[in-house]
Design a protein around this motif. Structure first.
Motif, PDB file in Angstrom:
ATOM      1  N   LEU A   1       0.829  -1.202   0.000  1.00 13.91           N
ATOM      2  CA  LEU A   1       0.000   0.000   0.000  1.00 13.91           C
ATOM      3  C   LEU A   1       0.866   1.255   0.000  1.00 13.91           C
ATOM      4  CD1 LEU A   1      -2.796  -1.096   2.501  1.00 13.91           C
ATOM      5  CD2 LEU A   1      -3.120  -0.496   0.102  1.00 13.91           C
ATOM      6  N   TRP A   2       1.899   1.258   0.818  1.00 13.13           N
ATOM      7  CA  TRP A   2       2.814   2.410   0.864  1.00 13.13           C
ATOM      8  C   TRP A   2       3.447   2.629  -0.514  1.00 13.13           C
ATOM      9  CZ3 TRP A   2       6.289   3.279   5.777  1.00 13.13           C
ATOM     10  CH2 TRP A   2       6.973   4.504   5.676  1.00 13.13           C
ATOM     11  N   PHE A   3       3.886   1.549  -1.137  1.00 15.99           N
ATOM     12  CA  PHE A   3       4.463   1.646  -2.475  1.00 15.99           C
ATOM     13  C   PHE A   3       3.438   2.197  -3.473  1.00 15.99           C
ATOM     14  CE2 PHE A   3       5.477  -0.499  -6.597  1.00 15.99           C
ATOM     15  CZ  PHE A   3       6.664   0.170  -6.855  1.00 15.99           C
ATOM     16  N   GLY A   4       2.226   1.664  -3.416  1.00 13.37           N
ATOM     17  CA  GLY A   4       1.180   2.121  -4.320  1.00 13.37           C
ATOM     18  C   GLY A   4       0.800   3.569  -4.118  1.00 13.37           C
ATOM     19  N   TRP A   5       1.014   4.079  -2.897  1.00 12.18           N
ATOM     20  CA  TRP A   5       0.675   5.460  -2.592  1.00 12.18           C
ATOM     21  C   TRP A   5       1.528   6.446  -3.405  1.00 12.18           C
ATOM     22  CZ3 TRP A   5      -2.547   4.047   1.629  1.00 12.18           C
ATOM     23  CH2 TRP A   5      -3.509   4.998   1.982  1.00 12.18           C
ATOM     24  N   TYR A   6       2.663   5.992  -3.912  1.00 10.48           N
ATOM     25  CA  TYR A   6       3.473   6.866  -4.767  1.00 10.48           C
ATOM     26  C   TYR A   6       2.823   7.040  -6.152  1.00 10.48           C
ATOM     27  CZ  TYR A   6       6.987   6.557  -1.147  1.00 10.48           C
ATOM     28  OH  TYR A   6       7.653   6.639   0.061  1.00 10.48           O
TER      29      TYR A   6
ATOM     30  N   THR B   1      -1.008  16.888   0.660  1.00  8.81           N
ATOM     31  CA  THR B   1       0.360  16.557   0.258  1.00  8.81           C
ATOM     32  C   THR B   1       0.966  17.582  -0.696  1.00  8.81           C
ATOM     33  OG1 THR B   1       1.715  14.792  -0.719  1.00  8.81           O
ATOM     34  CG2 THR B   1      -0.501  15.066  -1.592  1.00  8.81           C
ATOM     35  N   TRP B   2       0.140  18.273  -1.482  1.00  8.92           N
ATOM     36  CA  TRP B   2       0.619  19.234  -2.483  1.00  8.92           C
ATOM     37  C   TRP B   2       0.785  20.639  -1.902  1.00  8.92           C
ATOM     38  CZ3 TRP B   2      -2.029  22.967  -5.923  1.00  8.92           C
ATOM     39  CH2 TRP B   2      -1.277  23.304  -7.060  1.00  8.92           C
ATOM     40  N   VAL B   3       0.075  20.932  -0.811  1.00  5.84           N
ATOM     41  CA  VAL B   3       0.085  22.298  -0.275  1.00  5.84           C
ATOM     42  C   VAL B   3       0.703  22.391   1.118  1.00  5.84           C
ATOM     43  CG1 VAL B   3      -1.875  23.068  -1.646  1.00  5.84           C
ATOM     44  CG2 VAL B   3      -2.287  22.043   0.605  1.00  5.84           C
TER      45      VAL B   3
ATOM     46  N   ASN C   1      -0.670   9.607  -4.627  1.00 10.90           N
ATOM     47  CA  ASN C   1      -0.447  11.036  -4.371  1.00 10.90           C
ATOM     48  C   ASN C   1       0.336  11.743  -5.486  1.00 10.90           C
ATOM     49  OD1 ASN C   1      -1.886  10.692  -2.055  1.00 10.90           O
ATOM     50  ND2 ASN C   1      -0.230  11.181  -0.634  1.00 10.90           N
ATOM     51  N   PRO C   2       1.571  11.337  -5.804  1.00 17.84           N
ATOM     52  CA  PRO C   2       2.268  12.002  -6.908  1.00 17.84           C
ATOM     53  C   PRO C   2       1.519  11.927  -8.233  1.00 17.84           C
ATOM     54  CG  PRO C   2       3.826  10.770  -5.582  1.00 17.84           C
ATOM     55  CD  PRO C   2       2.453  10.385  -5.094  1.00 17.84           C
TER      56      PRO C   2
ATOM     57  N   ASP D   1       5.100  17.903 -14.286  1.00 24.07           N
ATOM     58  CA  ASP D   1       4.872  18.784 -13.142  1.00 24.07           C
ATOM     59  C   ASP D   1       6.016  18.597 -12.136  1.00 24.07           C
ATOM     60  OD1 ASP D   1       3.992  20.041 -10.768  1.00 24.07           O
ATOM     61  OD2 ASP D   1       1.894  19.677 -11.268  1.00 24.07           O
ATOM     62  N   LEU D   2       6.787  19.640 -11.914  1.00 32.13           N
ATOM     63  CA  LEU D   2       7.960  19.522 -11.045  1.00 32.13           C
ATOM     64  C   LEU D   2       7.604  19.387  -9.567  1.00 32.13           C
ATOM     65  CD1 LEU D   2      10.412  22.067 -12.733  1.00 32.13           C
ATOM     66  CD2 LEU D   2      10.182  19.600 -13.106  1.00 32.13           C
ATOM     67  N   SER D   3       6.334  19.540  -9.216  1.00 32.20           N
ATOM     68  CA  SER D   3       5.939  19.358  -7.815  1.00 32.20           C
ATOM     69  C   SER D   3       5.806  17.883  -7.444  1.00 32.20           C
ATOM     70  CB  SER D   3       4.618  20.079  -7.531  1.00 32.20           C
ATOM     71  OG  SER D   3       3.539  19.456  -8.218  1.00 32.20           O
ATOM     72  N   ILE D   4       6.016  16.980  -8.394  1.00 37.53           N
ATOM     73  CA  ILE D   4       5.946  15.541  -8.110  1.00 37.53           C
ATOM     74  C   ILE D   4       6.891  15.178  -6.964  1.00 37.53           C
ATOM     75  CG2 ILE D   4       6.544  13.255  -9.013  1.00 37.53           C
ATOM     76  CD1 ILE D   4       5.491  14.229 -11.743  1.00 37.53           C
ATOM     77  N   GLY D   5       8.107  15.704  -6.995  1.00 40.27           N
ATOM     78  CA  GLY D   5       9.074  15.416  -5.939  1.00 40.27           C
ATOM     79  C   GLY D   5       8.597  15.896  -4.584  1.00 40.27           C
ATOM     80  N   HIS D   6       8.001  17.076  -4.542  1.00 39.78           N
ATOM     81  CA  HIS D   6       7.456  17.621  -3.292  1.00 39.78           C
ATOM     82  C   HIS D   6       6.405  16.662  -2.719  1.00 39.78           C
ATOM     83  CE1 HIS D   6       5.732  20.815  -0.613  1.00 39.78           C
ATOM     84  NE2 HIS D   6       4.634  20.123  -0.835  1.00 39.78           N
ATOM     85  N   VAL D   7       5.490  16.219  -3.571  1.00 40.93           N
ATOM     86  CA  VAL D   7       4.415  15.333  -3.128  1.00 40.93           C
ATOM     87  C   VAL D   7       4.977  14.007  -2.622  1.00 40.93           C
ATOM     88  CG1 VAL D   7       2.371  14.066  -3.891  1.00 40.93           C
ATOM     89  CG2 VAL D   7       2.731  16.424  -4.648  1.00 40.93           C
ATOM     90  N   ALA D   8       5.971  13.471  -3.303  1.00 39.42           N
ATOM     91  CA  ALA D   8       6.574  12.207  -2.876  1.00 39.42           C
ATOM     92  C   ALA D   8       7.239  12.341  -1.509  1.00 39.42           C
ATOM     93  CB  ALA D   8       7.591  11.733  -3.910  1.00 39.42           C
ATOM     94  N   VAL D   9       7.883  13.472  -1.254  1.00 43.65           N
ATOM     95  CA  VAL D   9       8.557  13.693   0.033  1.00 43.65           C
ATOM     96  C   VAL D   9       7.555  13.814   1.161  1.00 43.65           C
ATOM     97  CG1 VAL D   9       9.919  15.370   1.350  1.00 43.65           C
ATOM     98  CG2 VAL D   9      10.663  14.687  -0.927  1.00 43.65           C
ATOM     99  N   THR D  10       6.527  14.622   0.977  1.00 41.53           N
ATOM    100  CA  THR D  10       5.544  14.789   2.056  1.00 41.53           C
ATOM    101  C   THR D  10       4.795  13.489   2.321  1.00 41.53           C
ATOM    102  OG1 THR D  10       3.945  15.675   0.440  1.00 41.53           O
ATOM    103  CG2 THR D  10       5.249  17.267   1.688  1.00 41.53           C
ATOM    104  N   THR D  11       4.538  12.721   1.267  1.00 41.04           N
ATOM    105  CA  THR D  11       3.898  11.414   1.443  1.00 41.04           C
ATOM    106  C   THR D  11       4.760  10.494   2.295  1.00 41.04           C
ATOM    107  OG1 THR D  11       2.756  11.592  -0.698  1.00 41.04           O
ATOM    108  CG2 THR D  11       3.042   9.381   0.206  1.00 41.04           C
ATOM    109  N   THR D  12       6.043  10.447   2.006  1.00 40.75           N
ATOM    110  CA  THR D  12       6.969   9.567   2.723  1.00 40.75           C
ATOM    111  C   THR D  12       7.104   9.969   4.187  1.00 40.75           C
ATOM    112  OG1 THR D  12       8.213   9.206   0.685  1.00 40.75           O
ATOM    113  CG2 THR D  12       9.328   8.681   2.748  1.00 40.75           C
ATOM    114  N   LEU D  13       7.297  11.248   4.441  1.00 41.15           N
ATOM    115  CA  LEU D  13       7.508  11.721   5.807  1.00 41.15           C
ATOM    116  C   LEU D  13       6.272  11.488   6.677  1.00 41.15           C
ATOM    117  CD1 LEU D  13       9.456  15.051   5.144  1.00 41.15           C
ATOM    118  CD2 LEU D  13      10.376  12.902   6.054  1.00 41.15           C
TER     119      LEU D  13
END
Length: 454
Positions: free
Chosen positions: A247-252, A316-318, A255-256, A264-276
């Motif tokens: 599920l955690w893997f699928g969440w990438y 996650t995006w904001v 959310n992203p 969209d360069l915010s993909i990295g931002h979303v991946a980081v906030t999801t992980t943390l």
């Protein structure tokens, strides 16, 4: 003649330059569309893999005699749900506003006229197919959440029936209000990838189903005015852990992927906030269970990771990295107390903690947008703690309440109708025997002797 030749050369060069510019622009547009197509289909595949994660979590946290039934439900809620979403759900969610903007009104069976395609903003049916593929896996997620809350005592025919209604009507209607241009969207409600649209809707439907269905036999024993709560352990914690990692893997993808564009360069931002948020949820859930029970509880820690993921999905995006840690940590604490409250105070039997993980933590994550949004990707969405005032928090609260009211009330109606017609619950004898044998005439662990304490 010389001047005429020079003029001709200049015109040819200018024309060639203009042609080259047009060619470059067309190529860039094509490559951008191709990248978006690849991104959305790939992330849809990641979200689809979450079906395996849900199947493993639910199988591991329930008893061995019901494992095949859990697997069948997870297979079929996607299969019948995909057909229902193709026929009806997509149109209600993303069709042109109808009935005063409450639902969409075209696109049934993915059928579009040229005018309807233009109104949707699609250049061809390929855009529709791409978007439908990304959205159908979200619809399936909302439906499969219900499975865990109603596990081990639901008739298979009843499960198939309500899976159709969830995917065709209940989820798409609320989805239209938020993602289809409906009234919540117009209010400014923000739910980036579905803390409420997907998770809370599934969680509140599961709550309604668990209430109408009743607890598993032997779960709550009343002696006089006292109720003894009996734990019913799952049979395979390693399977449950594998499910959480899937599920955690699928969440990438979840959310992203909701950036909806591979460029969209915010993909990295979303991946980081999801992980943390997921990591913070797991750690704080472990600490909370350690303090409450004297030992760090594995199942609570696993659900803590999911709680963090659910909690950050709306914002996650904001929300920035620091905010995501706080959101996930609070979700990890909330999920433990929510599970305890539902089980030991309200005596609502939720075998896998689906209501707490998805319903309660989904509500928290949606409200958290109004607290922790920092305007990083959308200057118009700023939470209370970043100087945005109370407005966004109020709008988020309206969305949370609307989601609860819609899902819980329609869920009560749906499950009571099923109960009164085809029946919702298996017989006591079938429940004791196990749904693998009584509903499917198979054994998940053939050749092994399975002992049951009830």
């Amino acid at each position: 003649m010389r001047r005429a030749g020079v003029l001709m050369l200049v015109l040819l060069l200018a024309g060639g330059t203009l042609w080259a510019q047009e060619g470059v622009e067309e190529t860039l547009t094509l490559h951008g569309a191709a990248l978006d197509m690849i991104w959305l289909v790939l992330t849809a595949a990641l979200v689809f893999l979450m079906q395996a994660g849900f199947a493993m979590v639910e199988t591991g946290l329930t008893r061995a005699k019901n494992a095949a039934n859990i697997l069948m439900k997870n297979l079929m809620d996607f299969s019948v749900g995909a057909l229902a979403f193709w026929a009806i759900g997509w149109a209600l969610m993303y069709g042109a506003p109808s009935l005063g903007g409450l639902i969409g009104g075209n696109g049934f069976f993915l059928s579009y006229s040229p005018e309807a395609l233009e109104a949707y903003g699609a250049s061809s049916m390929y855009d529709i197919f791409r978007d439908w593929m990304f959205q159908v896996v979200f619809a399936a997620t909302a439906a499969t959440i219900v499975s865990g809350a109603m596990a081990e005592r639901t008739k298979f025919t009843a499960y198939l029936t309500y899976s159709v209604f969830v995917s065709a009507l209940i989820y798409p209607t609320f989805g239209h209000w938020v993602w289809g241009g409906g009234w919540l969207s117009e209010l400014g409600f923000h739910d980036f990838a579905g803390s409420t649209v997907v998770h809370s809707i599934g969680g509140w439907l599961g709550l309604a189903g668990a209430i109408v269905l009743g607890a598993r036999k032997g779960k709550y024993v009343r002696v006089g005015n006292e109720v003894t709560v009996k734990a019913i352990p799952g049979h395979n914690l390693p399977l449950a852990a594998l499910g959480v990692f899937l599920l955690w893997f699928g969440w990438y993808g979840f959310n992203p992927g909701s950036t909806l564009s591979g460029s969209d360069l915010s993909i990295g931002h979303v991946a980081v906030t999801t992980t943390l948020a997921a990591a913070a949820g797991a750690v704080l859930s472990m600490i909370t269970s350690w303090l409450l029970y004297g030992k760090p509880d594995p199942s609570m820690s696993l659900n803590g990771a999911l709680a963090g993921l659910v909690g950050i999905t709306a914002g996650t995006w904001v929300i920035g990295p620091t905010g995501s840690v706080i959101v996930g940590a609070i979700a990890g604490i909330i999920v433990v107390f929510s599970v305890e409250f539902l089980d030991k105070v309200l005596h609502i039997d939720d075998p896998v903690g689906a209501v707490s993980v998805h319903g309660t933590c989904g509500a928290w994550g949606t409200l958290a947008v109004g607290l922790f949004a920092n305007g990083v990707n959308d200057p118009g969405i700023v939470g209370l703690f970043y100087g945005g005032g109370w407005h966004q928090l109020g709008v988020q609260a309206v969305g949370v309440l609307a989601g609860f009211a819609w899902a819980f009330v329609t869920g009560l109606i749906l499950f009571n109708l099923i109960k009164a017609t085809i029946g919702l619950r298996v017989s006591e004898e079938e429940e004791l025997k196990g749904l693998d044998l009584s509903e499917h005439a198979v054994e998940s662990y053939s050749g092994f002797q399975i002992f049951s304490n009830m």
